[in-house]
Design a protein around this motif. Sequence first.
Motif, PDB file in Angstrom:
ATOM      1  N   HIS A 119      41.450   6.340 -17.728  1.00 13.51           N
ATOM      2  CA  HIS A 119      41.899   6.191 -19.113  1.00 13.51           C
ATOM      3  C   HIS A 119      42.835   7.339 -19.458  1.00 13.51           C
ATOM      4  O   HIS A 119      43.024   8.251 -18.648  1.00 13.51           O
ATOM      5  N   HIS A 121      44.713  10.227 -22.264  1.00 21.36           N
ATOM      6  CA  HIS A 121      44.667  11.066 -23.463  1.00 21.36           C
ATOM      7  C   HIS A 121      46.088  11.516 -23.799  1.00 21.36           C
ATOM      8  O   HIS A 121      46.834  11.919 -22.904  1.00 21.36           O
ATOM      9  N   GLU A 125      44.223  16.956 -22.391  1.00 20.19           N
ATOM     10  CA  GLU A 125      43.049  17.706 -22.857  1.00 20.19           C
ATOM     11  C   GLU A 125      43.000  19.066 -22.163  1.00 20.19           C
ATOM     12  O   GLU A 125      42.846  20.086 -22.812  1.00 20.19           O
ATOM     13  N   HIS A 138      42.403  10.374 -16.739  1.00 22.54           N
ATOM     14  CA  HIS A 138      41.091  10.744 -16.209  1.00 22.54           C
ATOM     15  C   HIS A 138      40.554   9.617 -15.337  1.00 22.54           C
ATOM     16  O   HIS A 138      40.301   8.516 -15.833  1.00 22.54           O
ATOM     17  N   THR A 206      34.429  14.536 -22.362  1.00 21.88           N
ATOM     18  CA  THR A 206      35.183  15.122 -23.479  1.00 21.88           C
ATOM     19  C   THR A 206      35.053  14.282 -24.748  1.00 21.88           C
ATOM     20  O   THR A 206      35.759  14.504 -25.716  1.00 21.88           O
TER      21      THR A 206
HETATM   22 ZN   LIG Z   1      38.960  11.349 -20.719  1.00 19.48          ZN
END
Ligand SMILES: [Zn+2]
Length: 257
Positions: A119, A121, A125, A138, A206
């Motif tokens: 997925h 972000h 992050e 990720h 996260t």
């Molecule tokens: Zn993630």
Amino acid sequence: MTIRHTRLLLTLLAISFLLISCKEDELPPCTDIHWEYEGEDGPDAWGELCVDYTTCAGQAQSPVNLAGAIYDPASLDIAQSYSASTTHILNNGHTIQFTYDAGSSILVNGESYELLQFHSHTHSEHSVSGISSPMELHFVHKNLTTGNLAVIGVLVEEGAENEVLKLFTEHLPAAKDSTYEAALTYEAQDLFPEDRSYFTYSGSLTTPPCSEIVTWFVMEQSIQASAAQIEAFEALQHENARPLQELDGRVIRYHSW
Ligand SMILES: [Zn+2]
């Protein structure tokens, strides 16, 4: 009423008051609890939203700034055994997630972790020496025996159009809980950088419940995607990056794969 009775009554009142206030301090169950990336239900509040999210205030949290890593020639090699997957994209309201067909795994320290999904972000992050990237992918792997996770993080810089993301950019599901399914196959490893040097440390999910069960492997080298491709993700998932967390004494190791 005697003094003794009055004392007894006051004691009983005090006890019931304490019981009521304790009850108010208890956190609710996490079913149907809503969390966000900003505002009242934002990252600073996650640990107090409900009873199963208290780990979000823990001391082995992710993401972190990757700096001061120790070069460790003896650290883990990741043996990767990936197959192609058909296309399953989900907008879960927090991220755009690509569920991966069963049968792909990595070997970490002799233990197998199955690739479940990856997925995105926006922005990244993790940061490297204080610098963040416009996007981070990720790749979530699970040890089916212990339930522990191994997540490979790939940072995405703005640059050339990405050949793999190109297959999907026009099909990203716009509405929460909507999906896109296709017979089209692709390989997750085509989203990895050429150089497999990585940072590794022990951390957490996260997102709530922020479980501290993740061995992180964040690639040092980033991949590229065009500004329009990154924008296609950001337009749907908005700013979905948890702020950096304290290392709290944890050590980051660096390894050339
Ligand atoms: Zn993630």
